[in-house]
Design an enzyme around this catalytic site. Structure first.
Site, short mmCIF file in Angstrom:
data_model
loop_
_atom_site.label_atom_id
_atom_site.label_comp_id
_atom_site.label_asym_id
_atom_site.label_seq_id
_atom_site.Cartn_x
_atom_site.Cartn_y
_atom_site.Cartn_z
N ILE A 23 58.92 34.66 64.73
CA ILE A 23 59.35 33.27 64.97
C ILE A 23 58.07 32.43 64.97
O ILE A 23 57.10 32.78 65.65
CB ILE A 23 60.05 33.15 66.33
CG1 ILE A 23 61.20 34.14 66.40
CG2 ILE A 23 60.46 31.70 66.59
CD1 ILE A 23 62.58 33.60 66.35
N LEU A 24 58.08 31.37 64.22
CA LEU A 24 56.86 30.58 64.05
C LEU A 24 56.82 29.40 65.01
O LEU A 24 57.86 28.80 65.33
CB LEU A 24 56.81 30.08 62.60
CG LEU A 24 56.82 31.20 61.56
CD1 LEU A 24 57.15 30.66 60.19
CD2 LEU A 24 55.49 31.93 61.56
N ASN B 255 61.79 29.94 52.91
CA ASN B 255 62.21 31.22 53.48
C ASN B 255 63.47 31.68 52.76
O ASN B 255 64.20 30.87 52.19
CB ASN B 255 62.52 31.02 54.97
CG ASN B 255 62.93 32.30 55.66
OD1 ASN B 255 62.35 33.37 55.43
ND2 ASN B 255 63.95 32.23 56.51
N HIS C 127 66.97 33.80 53.62
CA HIS C 127 67.74 34.27 54.78
C HIS C 127 69.01 34.96 54.29
O HIS C 127 69.70 34.43 53.41
CB HIS C 127 68.08 33.08 55.69
CG HIS C 127 68.81 33.50 56.92
ND1 HIS C 127 68.18 34.11 57.99
CD2 HIS C 127 70.13 33.46 57.24
CE1 HIS C 127 69.07 34.40 58.91
NE2 HIS C 127 70.25 34.02 58.49
N SER D 183 70.48 32.69 51.24
CA SER D 183 70.09 31.28 51.08
C SER D 183 68.57 31.17 51.02
O SER D 183 67.87 31.82 51.80
CB SER D 183 70.54 30.45 52.29
OG SER D 183 71.90 30.60 52.57
N ASP E 24 65.96 28.78 60.87
CA ASP E 24 66.92 28.92 59.74
C ASP E 24 67.73 27.65 59.51
O ASP E 24 68.93 27.70 59.22
CB ASP E 24 67.88 30.11 59.98
CG ASP E 24 67.13 31.43 60.11
OD1 ASP E 24 66.09 31.58 59.46
OD2 ASP E 24 67.61 32.31 60.86
N GLU F 67 69.35 38.11 46.58
CA GLU F 67 68.06 37.53 47.02
C GLU F 67 67.04 37.63 45.90
O GLU F 67 66.28 36.70 45.64
CB GLU F 67 67.54 38.28 48.25
CG GLU F 67 68.40 38.08 49.49
CD GLU F 67 67.79 38.72 50.73
OE1 GLU F 67 66.70 39.31 50.67
OE2 GLU F 67 68.43 38.62 51.79
#
Ligand code: GRF
Length: 219
Positions: free
Chosen positions: A96-97, A111, A113, A140, A149, A178
């Site tokens: 987690i940023l 990103n 997801h 996504s 997200d 993906e």
């Protein structure tokens, strides 16, 4: 005069199959995109070997060696910025940023997801979709904003959930998608077809009011 390739830095924590898909797309289509470095927070991430084989610089920054999330993110930021990339690509980076980190790369970090966002933010998306008896699931690509997200969604691809799917089989189906959509979204950004302007995104000059759907594209 040779045009400077679009530079990306990719952050991973594990297998790196998305990294591989991006490497393959760049090589197969001779795209003017250069992966300047792959950074992992785990020394044993298999993606590091994939990068090595492709001749890409790798860096390991072990989050456990840092006292706080802030200190770790600052170290990662410092390393990324040495490469001055045009885009930061999170590809299975399981951290987690902090808001500071995210805001530093706002509009320049994406990103992937494993869900059809905004459904199923966070973890265990495949099992949650099965438990909810959903008919569809997917992946996504989105810009990263401080909320988890939650940033503007660029591209999605859907798969159907069959009666006999379990989390593993569904994950495999989603992974295949993906590998299609992540390189494509990166390509759009590198070709400047996709642009971020103050929190809104534009494809070929048109504001994207909703995500592009891979199955509806002419490609
Ligand atoms: C993918 O499912 C991606 O959606 C999620 O992390 C996973 C990474 O897989 N963010 P891989 O390491 O690229 O194989």
């Amino acid at each position: 005069m040779k045009i400077k390739p679009f530079q990306i830095v990719i952050l991973i924590s594990g297998n790196g199959s998305n990294l591989q898909a991006i490497i393959d797309q760049i090589e197969d289509n001779d795209l003017p995109i250069q992966i300047a470095a792959v950074i992992s927070n785990k020394a044993d991430a298999y993606g590091l070997q994939r990068a090595d084989i492709a001749g890409i610089a790798t860096r390991v920054i072990d989050n456990k060696a840092y006292e706080s999330r802030d200190a770790f993110d600052a170290a990662v930021q410092q390393t990324i910025d040495k490469y001055a990339p045009d885009l930061v690509v999170l590809a299975g980076f399981m951290r987690i940023l902090t808001d500071d980190f995210v805001n530093h790369y706002l509009g320049k970090m994406i990103n992937i997801h494993p869900s059809l966002l905004p459904e199923y933010r966070g973890l265990n998306t495949h099992q949650r979709a099965i438990d909810d008896k959903k008919k569809h699931h997917g992946a996504s690509v989105h810009y990263v904003t401080p909320e988890l997200d939650d940033g503007p969604i660029i591209l999605q691809s859907a798969v159907s959930i069959d009666e006999n799917d379990d989390a593993t089989s569904l994950a495999q189906k989603v992974h295949r998608e993906e590998h299609r959509i992540y390189p494509l979204a990166i390509r759009w950004i590198a070709e400047r077809r996709l642009q971020w302007k103050q929190g809104e995104i534009y494809l070929d000059g048109e504001k994207l009011e909703s995500p592009k759907i891979y199955q509806e594209l002419d490609c």
